[in-house]
Motif scaffolding. Sequence first.
Motif: not given
Length: 481
Positions: A53-61, A76-80, A82-96
């Motif tokens: 989580k610390d390495r992800m950069e916020y893109v927009t919302h 959010l996004q980060m490179e790992y 050599g591949i670009k990973f995007y992460f969809i953030d929504n605490e209501f759905y993904f907080s378990g």
Amino acid sequence: MKNILYATSEAVPFIKTGGLADVAGTLPKCFDKKYFDIRVILPKYACMKQEWKDRMEYVTHFYMDLGNKNCYVGILQMEYDGIKFYFIDNEFYFSGNSPYDSAPWDLEKFAFFSKAVLSVLPVIGFRPEIIHCHDWQTGLIPVYLHDSFQQNEFFWNIKTIMTIHNLKFQGTWNVDTVREITGLSDYYFTSDKLEAYRDGNFLKGGMVFADAITTVSNTYAEEIKTPFYGEGLSGLLNARSNSLRGIVNGIDYDAFNPETDPLIAQNFSIENFKENKVKNKIQLQKELGLEENPDAMLIGIVSRLTDQKGFDLIAYIMDELCQDNIQLAILGTGEDRYENMFRHFDWKYHGKVSAQIYYDEALSHRIYASCDAFLMPSLFEPCGLSQLMSLRYGTLPIVRETGGLKDTVEPYNKYEGTGTGFSFRNYNAHEMLGTIRNAERVYYDQREEWNKMIERAMQADFSWGNSARQYEEMYNWMIGE
């Protein structure tokens, strides 16, 4: 340059519950970067390790409608690697505490994810020619793409692939709830679209609307067209058989490499396994409290302890098998009755049977590297990765001829001097026992033959590079080149 987006509910190293994470996290880096820009999108779960989580950069919302809700969508996004990973953030759905919970909550969570995947594309400025969807959690992406997103020409001609990793899991709930959650119209809830046996079915929706369907081995692709393996969808799979193909999974040959693996007692190679592999065995016997005997045939099992994996067969012949000159090392967790069965046999045949009822990645590597044979008598097995790992370490698999096991383990033929393991066809305990005993005979009486099989097993190539070439060919064909 061809743009491909992998949509998945899990990917290594960020989050993993099963083999899907290995595919989604490892396969993208095996493509030729000159021709393919492959990116991965997945949920940002609260239960991910903080270091990621610390390495992800916020893109927009922005905000998006789902059914009758208005939902926050963070990107959010980060490179790992050599591949670009995007992460969809929504605490209501993904907080378990884990990626999956239970229906119908999971269905709403992944309906949100599927719609969000499409909604973020114009925002991040990445237009894929193909969205490669994995398992039921992304099954609504081809459906939504077919529906409201066609009003925006950005989405015209984007193709979709639906990959089935295990047909048993389909994402189903009653039609009324699914209609309410997804916001899709009645048009979609008929038996030729999302409805199956009076339920709304996410995976079925993906299979109906995707441009192509793949699964994780050739044999499994054939098997799921039959009622026994088809989990209620064999009719649809037959109807779409022209769009269905099997591409076998691979494993990461850097992570599973007997020459460099830091988790095993003694590294070895195809040149020196005769002297060095056995040092792993002696060390493992010591560690697990088995009788220390370099000559005893040691059989490994690393698995979820469930019916699917054939443990009812093992239960049936366990006492008989333990009369033989063999040892068993078992690692895994699962159904109570199988956990308790192995604990019982560990107590009854202590020194001969070791049951480790938990999961430990490092110990799994030591079992793959140390055993002589690896037992995997699955009832069905879409691909299976354990047999690929055991081949890599020169531990000969004993498998049932189903799905990926049939495609990756070549049965021993003493007349032709071929084979990388042993297999049996029918789901029958004594047919399995006969096959194990055949392996024992070769191990004890024809060591030269056994060693040749180890060489062939270690030479077999089930690296991801192999699978990636087949996917490349498929992507080119779909894009029309």
